[in-house]
Design a protein around this motif. Structure first.
Motif, PDB file in Angstrom:
ATOM      1  N   SER A 146       1.095  -4.044   5.705  1.00 50.85           N
ATOM      2  CA  SER A 146       1.444  -3.885   4.292  1.00 50.85           C
ATOM      3  C   SER A 146       2.902  -3.492   4.116  1.00 50.85           C
ATOM      4  N   LEU A 147       3.353  -3.643   2.875  1.00 47.89           N
ATOM      5  CA  LEU A 147       4.691  -3.247   2.460  1.00 47.89           C
ATOM      6  C   LEU A 147       4.606  -1.836   1.892  1.00 47.89           C
ATOM      7  N   LEU A 148       5.514  -0.956   2.321  1.00 46.31           N
ATOM      8  CA  LEU A 148       5.573   0.412   1.808  1.00 46.31           C
ATOM      9  C   LEU A 148       6.941   0.656   1.196  1.00 46.31           C
ATOM     10  N   PHE A 149       6.973   1.360   0.064  1.00 52.29           N
ATOM     11  CA  PHE A 149       8.226   1.695  -0.608  1.00 52.29           C
ATOM     12  C   PHE A 149       8.567   3.165  -0.364  1.00 52.29           C
ATOM     13  N   ILE A 150       9.816   3.436  -0.026  1.00 53.28           N
ATOM     14  CA  ILE A 150      10.285   4.807   0.169  1.00 53.28           C
ATOM     15  C   ILE A 150      11.576   4.988  -0.628  1.00 53.28           C
ATOM     16  N   GLY A 151      11.503   5.868  -1.631  1.00 50.61           N
ATOM     17  CA  GLY A 151      12.673   6.064  -2.479  1.00 50.61           C
ATOM     18  C   GLY A 151      13.106   7.502  -2.619  1.00 50.61           C
ATOM     19  N   ALA A 152      12.372   8.420  -2.016  1.00 50.67           N
ATOM     20  CA  ALA A 152      12.690   9.842  -2.160  1.00 50.67           C
ATOM     21  C   ALA A 152      12.135  10.599  -0.956  1.00 50.67           C
ATOM     22  N   LYS A 153      12.571  11.849  -0.831  1.00 46.84           N
ATOM     23  CA  LYS A 153      12.204  12.664   0.325  1.00 46.84           C
ATOM     24  C   LYS A 153      10.698  12.820   0.456  1.00 46.84           C
ATOM     25  N   LYS A 154      10.002  12.993  -0.679  1.00 43.51           N
ATOM     26  CA  LYS A 154       8.545  13.179  -0.640  1.00 43.51           C
ATOM     27  C   LYS A 154       7.863  12.008   0.061  1.00 43.51           C
ATOM     28  N   PHE A 155       8.280  10.800  -0.281  1.00 39.81           N
ATOM     29  CA  PHE A 155       7.640   9.622   0.293  1.00 39.81           C
ATOM     30  C   PHE A 155       8.014   9.455   1.770  1.00 39.81           C
ATOM     31  N   LEU A 156       9.241   9.837   2.122  1.00 38.18           N
ATOM     32  CA  LEU A 156       9.632   9.798   3.528  1.00 38.18           C
ATOM     33  C   LEU A 156       8.812  10.791   4.342  1.00 38.18           C
ATOM     34  N   THR A 157       8.661  12.011   3.823  1.00 36.32           N
ATOM     35  CA  THR A 157       7.877  13.030   4.517  1.00 36.32           C
ATOM     36  C   THR A 157       6.435  12.579   4.709  1.00 36.32           C
TER      37      THR A 157
ATOM     38  N   LEU B  97       8.944  -1.587   5.652  1.00 36.53           N
ATOM     39  CA  LEU B  97       9.445  -0.606   4.692  1.00 36.53           C
ATOM     40  C   LEU B  97      10.515  -1.211   3.793  1.00 36.53           C
ATOM     41  N   VAL B  98      10.454  -0.849   2.510  1.00 32.93           N
ATOM     42  CA  VAL B  98      11.549  -1.106   1.578  1.00 32.93           C
ATOM     43  C   VAL B  98      12.062   0.251   1.140  1.00 32.93           C
ATOM     44  N   VAL B  99      13.321   0.540   1.466  1.00 28.35           N
ATOM     45  CA  VAL B  99      13.880   1.876   1.285  1.00 28.35           C
ATOM     46  C   VAL B  99      15.063   1.815   0.336  1.00 28.35           C
ATOM     47  N   ASN B 100      15.135   2.792  -0.572  1.00 25.70           N
ATOM     48  CA  ASN B 100      16.284   2.910  -1.456  1.00 25.70           C
ATOM     49  C   ASN B 100      17.552   3.119  -0.629  1.00 25.70           C
ATOM     50  N   LYS B 101      18.561   2.273  -0.836  1.00 27.60           N
ATOM     51  CA  LYS B 101      19.760   2.291   0.017  1.00 27.60           C
ATOM     52  C   LYS B 101      20.514   3.616  -0.070  1.00 27.60           C
ATOM     53  N   LYS B 102      20.670   4.131  -1.278  1.00 27.27           N
ATOM     54  CA  LYS B 102      21.391   5.398  -1.443  1.00 27.27           C
ATOM     55  C   LYS B 102      20.671   6.528  -0.717  1.00 27.27           C
ATOM     56  N   PHE B 103      19.345   6.539  -0.824  1.00 28.09           N
ATOM     57  CA  PHE B 103      18.559   7.555  -0.125  1.00 28.09           C
ATOM     58  C   PHE B 103      18.688   7.389   1.382  1.00 28.09           C
ATOM     59  N   TYR B 104      18.611   6.151   1.857  1.00 20.94           N
ATOM     60  CA  TYR B 104      18.709   5.880   3.296  1.00 20.94           C
ATOM     61  C   TYR B 104      20.069   6.307   3.830  1.00 20.94           C
ATOM     62  N   ASP B 105      21.126   5.982   3.106  1.00 26.17           N
ATOM     63  CA  ASP B 105      22.471   6.337   3.556  1.00 26.17           C
ATOM     64  C   ASP B 105      22.676   7.847   3.649  1.00 26.17           C
ATOM     65  N   GLY B 106      21.898   8.616   2.884  1.00 25.45           N
ATOM     66  CA  GLY B 106      22.006  10.063   2.910  1.00 25.45           C
ATOM     67  C   GLY B 106      21.205  10.729   4.017  1.00 25.45           C
ATOM     68  N   LEU B 107      20.429   9.944   4.767  1.00 24.52           N
ATOM     69  CA  LEU B 107      19.637  10.508   5.851  1.00 24.52           C
ATOM     70  C   LEU B 107      20.490  10.754   7.091  1.00 24.52           C
ATOM     71  N   GLU B 108      20.060  11.702   7.904  1.00 27.96           N
ATOM     72  CA  GLU B 108      20.680  11.889   9.212  1.00 27.96           C
ATOM     73  C   GLU B 108      20.425  10.648  10.072  1.00 27.96           C
ATOM     74  N   SER B 109      21.335  10.391  10.989  1.00 25.80           N
ATOM     75  CA  SER B 109      21.203   9.187  11.817  1.00 25.80           C
ATOM     76  C   SER B 109      19.904   9.187  12.620  1.00 25.80           C
TER      77      SER B 109
ATOM     78  N   SER C  90       0.843  -1.192   0.000  1.00 26.61           N
ATOM     79  CA  SER C  90       0.000   0.000   0.000  1.00 26.61           C
ATOM     80  C   SER C  90       0.877   1.240   0.000  1.00 26.61           C
ATOM     81  N   ASN C  91       0.280   2.388   0.274  1.00 28.74           N
ATOM     82  CA  ASN C  91       1.035   3.630   0.440  1.00 28.74           C
ATOM     83  C   ASN C  91       0.381   4.438   1.557  1.00 28.74           C
ATOM     84  N   THR C  92       0.920   5.618   1.820  1.00 31.56           N
ATOM     85  CA  THR C  92       0.405   6.384   2.960  1.00 31.56           C
ATOM     86  C   THR C  92      -0.983   6.951   2.707  1.00 31.56           C
TER      87      THR C  92
END
Length: 341
Positions: free
Chosen positions: A38-49, A63-75, A29-31
């Motif tokens: 359900s499984l949610l996909f997050i690949g960009a800032k919009k979806f995280l917000t 959650l299934v999150v894009n690794k490059k996007f996740y690595d760029g997040l603050e801890s 699903s989605n937000t």
């Protein structure tokens, strides 16, 4: 149910960083249309917000999150994701993962359906006594047809469809499973509602299919012209608002959202996940690109192509679509200079 272990076997690039591999989910699903477990996909800032702000999520999601996007997040944001969701998986290629893991969820919804036996024979279809059903009509299991509906000859209504009262469905219309049609609609000959969206992700010489099972929801007082096609949403519904008027030979892609009173003239093309605000009008052969949004009361000239977002009340023309006055000035400039000797 599908376990995280199953998901990882389908896509070996998935990396579980939070939660247990034995956890299971029941759908994607989605937000906006969140479903429990359900499984949610997050690949960009919009979806995280959207995810962090969504009041409906309840901690049952994976959650299934894009690794490059996740690595760029603050801890702190990484920790928030891991504490909020039941489990978090990372992937290096989110679109390809979507293709690989969507099929079992499609099967959960579709393999249980009886697509061969008429629901009237099975005793599962609910048809109001005032409804008029023509010859050679197939009515699938668990279909609901309300008061004073007219279904003309040759119509195919697959399982789990609901048709609201006073709606008329003309000959040779095909309505796929998990479609909901409102009251007082008119669906003209040859329309297809709920076919798969055109979603593929290319990798290693193969176009990998994204499996669609989101369905279609059509509001009240909608009219759909002959041979128009409305694709079902990927994991959540394609939406047609109350009072929308759609001409012949229109293509509406997966997860399009049409607001109330939208008018689409013949041969308009709506790419997936585009969104059109209330009472906007698209002239013949106009198009809108995937994910693009236009506001309320927008007018788009025939054959224009909308490739970026526009606010309320704009009048657009040309390719790429620009405000009408700007486009006309450009035409005048080109004509004036092309005639110079």
């Amino acid at each position: 149910m599908v376990s995280i272990t199953d998901l990882c076997s389908l896509d070996k690039s998935l990396e579980l960083i939070s939660g247990e591999s034995s956890e299971v989910v029941s759908t994607i699903s989605n937000t906006k249309f969140f479903q429990k477990n359900s499984l949610l996909f997050i690949g960009a800032k919009k979806f995280l917000t959207d995810y962090l702000a969504c009041g409906d999520v309840d901690g049952s999601e994976v959650l299934v999150v894009n690794k490059k996007f996740y690595d760029g997040l603050e801890s702190e944001q990484q920790d928030e994701l891991k504490s909020k969701a039941r489990a978090v998986l990372l992937t290096g290629n989110l679109p390809l993962t979507m293709s690989k893991v969507s099929e079992p969820f499609y099967k959960l919804k579709y393999e249980i359906l009886n697509l061969q036996v008429d629901g009237r024979k099975m005793g599962s279809a609910s048809i109001h006594p005032s409804a008029k059903i023509g010859e050679n009509v197939f009515v699938g299991e668990d279909v609901i047809i309300e008061e004073d509906v007219t279904i003309m000859p040759g119509v195919t209504i697959l399982p789990n469809v609901k048709i609201g009262k006073n709606t008329v469905v003309f000959p040779n219309v095909t309505i796929y499973p998990y479609t909901e049609i409102g009251e007082s609609c008119r669906i003209h000959a040859g329309v297809a509602i709920g076919s798969d969206g055109f979603g593929y992700n290319y990798a290693d010489g193969v176009h990998h299919k994204v499996w669609h099972f989101g369905g279609v929801k059509i509001g009240h007082h909608v009219e759909i012209g002959s041979n128009t096609s409305i694709d079902q949403g990927t994991f959540t519904p394609t939406l047609i608002g109350d009072g929308a008027k759609i001409d012949n030979l229109v293509q509406i892609g997966h997860n399009v959202e049409l607001g109330p009173g939208v008018v689409l003239c013949g041969q308009v093309g709506m790419a997936g996940s585009s969104k059109v605000g209330p009472f906007s009008v698209f002239g013949g052969k106009a198009a809108i690109a995937d994910g693009v949004e236009v506001g309320t009361g927008v007018q788009v000239a025939g054959a224009a192509a909308v490739t970026s977002n526009w606010g309320d009340g704009e009048k657009l023309a040309g390719y790429p679509a620009r405000p009408l006055a700007e486009w006309l000035r450009g035409l005048a400039f080109i004509r004036k200079n092309s005639l110079k000797k």
